[in-house]
Design a protein around this motif. Structure first.
Motif, PDB file in Angstrom:
ATOM      1  N   GLU A 237      -9.095  11.719  -6.900  1.00 27.10           N
ATOM      2  CA  GLU A 237      -8.720  12.928  -6.082  1.00 27.10           C
ATOM      3  C   GLU A 237      -9.313  13.027  -4.685  1.00 27.10           C
ATOM      4  N   ASP A 238     -10.097  12.235  -4.241  1.00 26.37           N
ATOM      5  CA  ASP A 238     -10.875  12.185  -3.194  1.00 26.37           C
ATOM      6  C   ASP A 238     -10.184  11.147  -2.114  1.00 26.37           C
ATOM      7  N   MET A 239      -8.862  10.954  -2.106  1.00 26.60           N
ATOM      8  CA  MET A 239      -8.417   9.803  -1.397  1.00 26.60           C
ATOM      9  C   MET A 239      -8.269  10.380   0.004  1.00 26.60           C
ATOM     10  N   GLU A 240      -8.304  11.506   0.160  1.00 24.98           N
ATOM     11  CA  GLU A 240      -8.260  12.293   1.627  1.00 24.98           C
ATOM     12  C   GLU A 240      -9.118  11.856   2.375  1.00 24.98           C
ATOM     13  N   ASP A 241     -10.388  11.490   2.009  1.00 23.28           N
ATOM     14  CA  ASP A 241     -11.605  11.221   2.706  1.00 23.28           C
ATOM     15  C   ASP A 241     -11.143   9.828   3.925  1.00 23.28           C
ATOM     16  N   GLY A 242     -10.252   8.990   3.039  1.00 20.55           N
ATOM     17  CA  GLY A 242      -9.841   7.968   3.865  1.00 20.55           C
ATOM     18  C   GLY A 242      -9.045   7.985   5.154  1.00 20.55           C
ATOM     19  N   PHE A 243      -8.443   9.218   5.062  1.00 18.31           N
ATOM     20  CA  PHE A 243      -7.636   9.524   6.333  1.00 18.31           C
ATOM     21  C   PHE A 243      -8.807   9.685   7.624  1.00 18.31           C
ATOM     22  N   TYR A 244      -9.919  10.183   7.193  1.00 16.29           N
ATOM     23  CA  TYR A 244     -10.796  10.040   8.231  1.00 16.29           C
ATOM     24  C   TYR A 244     -11.891   9.056   8.345  1.00 16.29           C
ATOM     25  N   ASN A 245     -11.731   8.188   7.531  1.00 17.91           N
ATOM     26  CA  ASN A 245     -12.594   6.796   7.336  1.00 17.91           C
ATOM     27  C   ASN A 245     -11.974   5.605   7.105  1.00 17.91           C
ATOM     28  N   GLU A 246     -11.423   4.843   8.077  1.00 17.02           N
ATOM     29  CA  GLU A 246     -10.525   3.810   7.821  1.00 17.02           C
ATOM     30  C   GLU A 246     -11.390   2.379   6.957  1.00 17.02           C
ATOM     31  N   SER A 247     -12.553   2.371   7.488  1.00 18.35           N
ATOM     32  CA  SER A 247     -13.179   1.463   6.265  1.00 18.35           C
ATOM     33  C   SER A 247     -13.299   1.767   4.952  1.00 18.35           C
ATOM     34  N   LEU A 248     -13.277   3.018   4.507  1.00 15.96           N
ATOM     35  CA  LEU A 248     -13.305   3.571   3.113  1.00 15.96           C
ATOM     36  C   LEU A 248     -11.925   3.503   2.593  1.00 15.96           C
ATOM     37  N   ILE A 249     -10.795   3.757   3.203  1.00  9.28           N
ATOM     38  CA  ILE A 249      -9.434   3.687   2.899  1.00  9.28           C
ATOM     39  C   ILE A 249      -9.075   2.267   2.396  1.00  9.28           C
ATOM     40  N   LYS A 250      -9.562   1.298   3.251  1.00 10.55           N
ATOM     41  CA  LYS A 250      -9.342  -0.260   3.209  1.00 10.55           C
ATOM     42  C   LYS A 250     -10.095  -0.643   1.795  1.00 10.55           C
ATOM     43  N   GLU A 251     -11.220  -0.089   1.648  1.00 12.05           N
ATOM     44  CA  GLU A 251     -12.006  -0.496   0.254  1.00 12.05           C
ATOM     45  C   GLU A 251     -11.421  -0.114  -0.890  1.00 12.05           C
ATOM     46  N   LYS A 252     -10.486   0.992  -0.746  1.00 12.06           N
ATOM     47  CA  LYS A 252      -9.793   1.746  -1.979  1.00 12.06           C
ATOM     48  C   LYS A 252      -8.317   1.305  -2.193  1.00 12.06           C
ATOM     49  N   ILE A 253      -7.763   0.673  -1.045  1.00 19.21           N
ATOM     50  CA  ILE A 253      -6.393   0.727  -1.194  1.00 19.21           C
ATOM     51  C   ILE A 253      -5.826  -0.753  -0.687  1.00 19.21           C
ATOM     52  N   VAL A 254      -5.205  -1.607  -1.477  1.00 18.83           N
ATOM     53  CA  VAL A 254      -4.557  -2.780  -1.080  1.00 18.83           C
ATOM     54  C   VAL A 254      -3.166  -2.492  -0.783  1.00 18.83           C
ATOM     55  N   PRO A 255      -2.623  -2.457   0.529  1.00 17.53           N
ATOM     56  CA  PRO A 255      -1.286  -2.153   0.726  1.00 17.53           C
ATOM     57  C   PRO A 255      -0.308  -3.021   0.039  1.00 17.53           C
ATOM     58  N   ALA A 256       0.685  -2.400  -0.618  1.00 11.83           N
ATOM     59  CA  ALA A 256       1.817  -3.355  -1.234  1.00 11.83           C
ATOM     60  C   ALA A 256       2.491  -3.999   0.000  1.00 11.83           C
ATOM     61  N   GLU A 257       3.164  -4.960  -0.605  1.00 12.87           N
ATOM     62  CA  GLU A 257       4.096  -5.813   0.381  1.00 12.87           C
ATOM     63  C   GLU A 257       5.176  -5.087   0.702  1.00 12.87           C
ATOM     64  N   SER A 258       5.259  -5.352   2.271  1.00 11.78           N
ATOM     65  CA  SER A 258       6.529  -4.460   2.763  1.00 11.78           C
ATOM     66  C   SER A 258       7.890  -5.117   2.380  1.00 11.78           C
ATOM     67  N   VAL A 259       8.802  -4.161   1.813  1.00 10.10           N
ATOM     68  CA  VAL A 259      10.087  -4.409   1.520  1.00 10.10           C
ATOM     69  C   VAL A 259      11.287  -4.022   2.709  1.00 10.10           C
ATOM     70  N   ILE A 260      10.669  -3.579   3.760  1.00 12.23           N
ATOM     71  CA  ILE A 260      11.360  -2.807   4.764  1.00 12.23           C
ATOM     72  C   ILE A 260      12.595  -3.880   5.042  1.00 12.23           C
ATOM     73  N   GLY A 261      13.985  -3.414   5.150  1.00  8.64           N
ATOM     74  CA  GLY A 261      15.166  -4.474   5.373  1.00  8.64           C
ATOM     75  C   GLY A 261      15.897  -4.993   4.186  1.00  8.64           C
ATOM     76  N   LYS A 262      15.085  -4.913   3.071  1.00 11.33           N
ATOM     77  CA  LYS A 262      15.544  -5.251   1.645  1.00 11.33           C
ATOM     78  C   LYS A 262      16.501  -4.662   0.729  1.00 11.33           C
ATOM     79  N   TRP A 263      16.582  -3.503   1.283  1.00 14.22           N
ATOM     80  CA  TRP A 263      17.289  -2.597   0.243  1.00 14.22           C
ATOM     81  C   TRP A 263      18.777  -2.745   0.753  1.00 14.22           C
ATOM     82  N   ASP A 264      19.740  -2.749  -0.267  1.00 11.92           N
ATOM     83  CA  ASP A 264      21.088  -2.911  -0.157  1.00 11.92           C
ATOM     84  C   ASP A 264      21.886  -1.444   0.272  1.00 11.92           C
ATOM     85  N   GLY A 265      20.852  -0.291   0.391  1.00 10.36           N
ATOM     86  CA  GLY A 265      21.431   1.001   0.626  1.00 10.36           C
ATOM     87  C   GLY A 265      22.193   1.702  -0.272  1.00 10.36           C
ATOM     88  N   LYS A 266      22.387   1.218  -1.397  1.00 11.10           N
ATOM     89  CA  LYS A 266      23.061   1.809  -2.784  1.00 11.10           C
ATOM     90  C   LYS A 266      22.354   1.920  -3.815  1.00 11.10           C
TER      91      LYS A 266
END
Length: 287
Positions: A237-266
């Motif tokens: 529940e301490d994820m908000e620390d990452g909003f003020y500490n970029e290195s900390l958030i990178k340690e805790k989170i691996v971004p998911a692959e982008s899916v922008i443009g791959k949705w059929d809209g339906k």
């Protein structure tokens, strides 16, 4: 004294009650086909007294949704910090929503009220009232974000099968009506404010089957949310620390692959896929 107050004073309590019953029934008859399909709890059902919201039962609030605006009695706001000027009809609607979602808790009156919210949405759809449709979908979704099985199991009593089936069917119909609304009014939706759209797309999460995700976004105001794994029990529940500490958030989170443009809209089966694209198309900065 307003014309409404003068009119009310000239009628006895029974005359007023009879008048309201007549106009509400007439209004509901306009969506009788859907009403017959949903078969919601009748206003005379004792269930309204048993299944309650945060403040009281929801019977009168639900009934007055179907009363002509000029005949709705004077209402007092439950939300005391709401300083926007509103008519009594809108105050009644807001009071119902607060009654069913106070502190984002689940209240069993929701099972009785949700079919009527769907009936109201159908009325506004037939009237081609964009603003009211948007409002109903948003608030219904926020209410549904409280519909978490773990929460319900703690204090929801067994309700009659007929009422439970009506509630489940109302959620199915709401999903289909919401899809149609998005398709028909997309350009109008896009010009709404960012703050309003955040709550709207959060509500869509609940409507399209992920109330847990909607709950986290709403309760955290799109600013913070705990990281949780249902499989292993991990909870941070301490994820908000990452909003003020970029290195900390990178340690805790691996971004998911982008899916922008791959949705059929339906399709709304893959939450990450449709939600990412929809939020992106609405230009929500916190997507």
């Amino acid at each position: 004294m307003s014309d409404k107050a003068r009119s009310s004073e000239s009628m006895t309590a029974k005359e007023q009650s009879d008048m309201w019953k007549a106009v509400i029934e007439k209004s509901l008859s306009e969506v009788q086909d859907l009403r017959m399909r949903l078969h919601p709890a009748a206003f005379t059902s004792p269930l309204w007294g048993e299944y309650r919201g945060a403040y009281d039962d929801a019977l009168e609030q639900v009934a007055f949704l179907f009363c002509p605006e000029d005949l709705v009695p004077e209402m007092k706001k439950i939300i005391r910090l709401d300083f926007e000027k509103k008519n009594d009809y809108r105050i009644n609607f807001d009071n119902l929503c607060e009654n069913l979602s106070h502190q984002l808790s689940f209240y069993d009156a929701t099972c009785l009220a949700m079919p009527y919210l769907v009936l109201l949405l159908e009325q506004k759809r037939r009237a081609q009232d964009f603003e009211w449709q948007l409002l109903i979908i948003r608030e219904a979704g926020i209410i549904l974000s409280t519909d978490l099985s773990c929460e319900q199991a703690q204090y929801r009593r067994e309700i009659p099968k007929e009422a439970w089936d009506s509630y489940q069917l109302s959620k199915e119909i709401l999903r289909e009506m919401t899809k149609a609304f998005l398709h028909q009014h997309w350009e109008q939706i896009k010009i709404k404010s960012q703050e309003e759209l955040k709550y709207f797309v959060s509500a869509l999460l609940a409507i399209f089957g992920d109330p847990g995700a909607a709950f986290q976004l709403v309760i955290g105001g799109w600013e913070q949310t705990p990281a949780e794994c249902a499989a292993c029990g991990y909870f941070d529940e301490d994820m908000e620390d990452g909003f003020y500490n970029e290195s900390l958030i990178k340690e805790k989170i691996v971004p998911a692959e982008s899916v922008i443009g791959k949705w059929d809209g339906k399709s709304f089966e893959d939450t990450y896929l449709w939600f990412s694209n929809l939020a992106h198309e609405l230009r929500i900065e916190d997507e």
